[in-house]
Design a protein around this motif. Structure first.
Motif, PDB file in Angstrom:
ATOM      1  N   PHE A   8       0.689  -1.071  -0.267  1.00 40.82           N
ATOM      2  CA  PHE A   8       0.001   0.034   0.096  1.00 40.82           C
ATOM      3  C   PHE A   8       0.898   1.270  -0.035  1.00 40.82           C
ATOM      4  O   PHE A   8       1.823   1.310   0.821  1.00 40.82           O
ATOM      5  N   LYS A   9       0.509   2.231  -0.893  1.00 37.50           N
ATOM      6  CA  LYS A   9       1.177   3.451  -0.799  1.00 37.50           C
ATOM      7  C   LYS A   9      -0.127   4.421  -0.361  1.00 37.50           C
ATOM      8  O   LYS A   9      -1.005   4.546  -1.146  1.00 37.50           O
ATOM      9  N   LEU A  10       0.168   5.211   0.684  1.00 38.41           N
ATOM     10  CA  LEU A  10      -0.809   6.035   1.052  1.00 38.41           C
ATOM     11  C   LEU A  10      -0.666   7.560   0.735  1.00 38.41           C
ATOM     12  O   LEU A  10       0.328   8.056   0.267  1.00 38.41           O
ATOM     13  N   LYS A  11      -1.798   8.133   0.579  1.00 33.84           N
ATOM     14  CA  LYS A  11      -1.978   9.479   0.134  1.00 33.84           C
ATOM     15  C   LYS A  11      -1.112  10.244   1.102  1.00 33.84           C
ATOM     16  O   LYS A  11      -0.474  11.327   0.843  1.00 33.84           O
ATOM     17  N   ASP A  12      -1.348   9.968   2.258  1.00 31.39           N
ATOM     18  CA  ASP A  12      -0.427  10.703   3.343  1.00 31.39           C
ATOM     19  C   ASP A  12       0.425   9.716   4.008  1.00 31.39           C
ATOM     20  O   ASP A  12       0.017   8.853   4.907  1.00 31.39           O
ATOM     21  N   GLY A  13       1.728  10.046   3.632  1.00 32.11           N
ATOM     22  CA  GLY A  13       2.756   9.135   4.028  1.00 32.11           C
ATOM     23  C   GLY A  13       3.362   9.511   5.499  1.00 32.11           C
ATOM     24  O   GLY A  13       4.523   8.739   5.689  1.00 32.11           O
ATOM     25  N   SER A  14       2.802  10.152   6.220  1.00 30.77           N
ATOM     26  CA  SER A  14       3.151  10.714   7.361  1.00 30.77           C
ATOM     27  C   SER A  14       3.149   9.218   8.399  1.00 30.77           C
ATOM     28  O   SER A  14       2.495   8.271   8.569  1.00 30.77           O
ATOM     29  N   ARG A  49      10.508   4.691  -4.966  1.00 30.17           N
ATOM     30  CA  ARG A  49       9.705   3.620  -5.491  1.00 30.17           C
ATOM     31  C   ARG A  49       9.177   2.746  -4.330  1.00 30.17           C
ATOM     32  O   ARG A  49       8.331   1.879  -4.776  1.00 30.17           O
ATOM     33  N   SER A  50       9.327   3.020  -3.276  1.00 31.88           N
ATOM     34  CA  SER A  50       8.657   2.327  -2.289  1.00 31.88           C
ATOM     35  C   SER A  50       7.309   2.432  -2.154  1.00 31.88           C
ATOM     36  O   SER A  50       6.885   3.761  -2.190  1.00 31.88           O
ATOM     37  N   TYR A  51       6.685   1.678  -1.218  1.00 32.40           N
ATOM     38  CA  TYR A  51       5.353   1.621  -0.958  1.00 32.40           C
ATOM     39  C   TYR A  51       5.338   1.801   0.529  1.00 32.40           C
ATOM     40  O   TYR A  51       6.553   1.553   0.935  1.00 32.40           O
ATOM     41  N   ASP A  52       4.532   2.183   1.337  1.00 26.98           N
ATOM     42  CA  ASP A  52       4.519   2.380   2.733  1.00 26.98           C
ATOM     43  C   ASP A  52       4.377   1.404   3.474  1.00 26.98           C
ATOM     44  O   ASP A  52       4.847   1.038   4.475  1.00 26.98           O
ATOM     45  N   ARG A  85      -5.814   5.058   0.684  1.00 22.34           N
ATOM     46  CA  ARG A  85      -4.736   4.657  -0.403  1.00 22.34           C
ATOM     47  C   ARG A  85      -4.599   5.476  -1.491  1.00 22.34           C
ATOM     48  O   ARG A  85      -5.602   5.988  -2.336  1.00 22.34           O
ATOM     49  N   GLU A  86      -3.360   5.620  -1.937  1.00 25.94           N
ATOM     50  CA  GLU A  86      -3.118   6.191  -3.366  1.00 25.94           C
ATOM     51  C   GLU A  86      -2.822   4.988  -4.231  1.00 25.94           C
ATOM     52  O   GLU A  86      -3.350   5.256  -5.421  1.00 25.94           O
ATOM     53  N   ALA A  87      -2.182   4.108  -4.176  1.00 26.27           N
ATOM     54  CA  ALA A  87      -2.068   2.976  -4.867  1.00 26.27           C
ATOM     55  C   ALA A  87      -1.997   1.705  -4.089  1.00 26.27           C
ATOM     56  O   ALA A  87      -1.272   1.545  -2.793  1.00 26.27           O
ATOM     57  N   SER A  88      -2.308   0.685  -4.677  1.00 28.40           N
ATOM     58  CA  SER A  88      -1.814  -0.596  -4.026  1.00 28.40           C
ATOM     59  C   SER A  88      -1.468  -1.665  -5.082  1.00 28.40           C
ATOM     60  O   SER A  88      -2.017  -1.410  -6.241  1.00 28.40           O
ATOM     61  N   VAL A  89      -0.703  -2.746  -4.714  1.00 27.71           N
ATOM     62  CA  VAL A  89      -0.463  -3.750  -5.838  1.00 27.71           C
ATOM     63  C   VAL A  89      -0.399  -5.048  -4.934  1.00 27.71           C
ATOM     64  O   VAL A  89      -0.209  -5.117  -3.687  1.00 27.71           O
TER      65      VAL A  89
END
Length: 95
Positions: A8-14, A49-52, A85-89
């Motif tokens: 998961f890549k989050l919209k807010d990566g804080s 290129r990292s996901y959270d 979520r901004e993106a997921s794979v």
């Protein structure tokens, strides 16, 4: 055995946002019979290129994975993830 991995890549990566979503994911542990194991990890590299967050779960079969997908607790997780979520794979494989 089926291993189900989702990144998961989050919209807010804080750190606070990531920690909140990690807790939502970990909350499934012990509450869904079909879920044999769950591991949740956060990215330590923080490259472009990292996901959270990584979610790694294991299931006895494709049938139990399918049952997990429609479980009410998992549906609550999906609702949260959809918001943040901004993106997921994902990848699913026999293990």
């Amino acid at each position: 055995m089926i291993t189900h991995i989702v990144l998961f890549k989050l919209k807010d990566g804080s750190p606070e946002s990531v920690a909140r979503t990690v807790q939502v994911l970990k909350n499934m542990e012990g509450k869904i019979d079909e879920l044999l194991s769950i591991e949740v990890g956060t990215d330590v590299l923080h490259s472009e290129r990292s996901y959270d967050i990584a979610l790694i779960t294991k299931f006895e079969s494709m049938d139990t994975l399918a049952a997990y997908q429609v479980h009410p607790i998992h549906k609550e997780v999906i609702a949260h993830i959809t918001e943040v979520r901004e993106a997921s794979v994902s990848v699913d494989f026999e293990s």
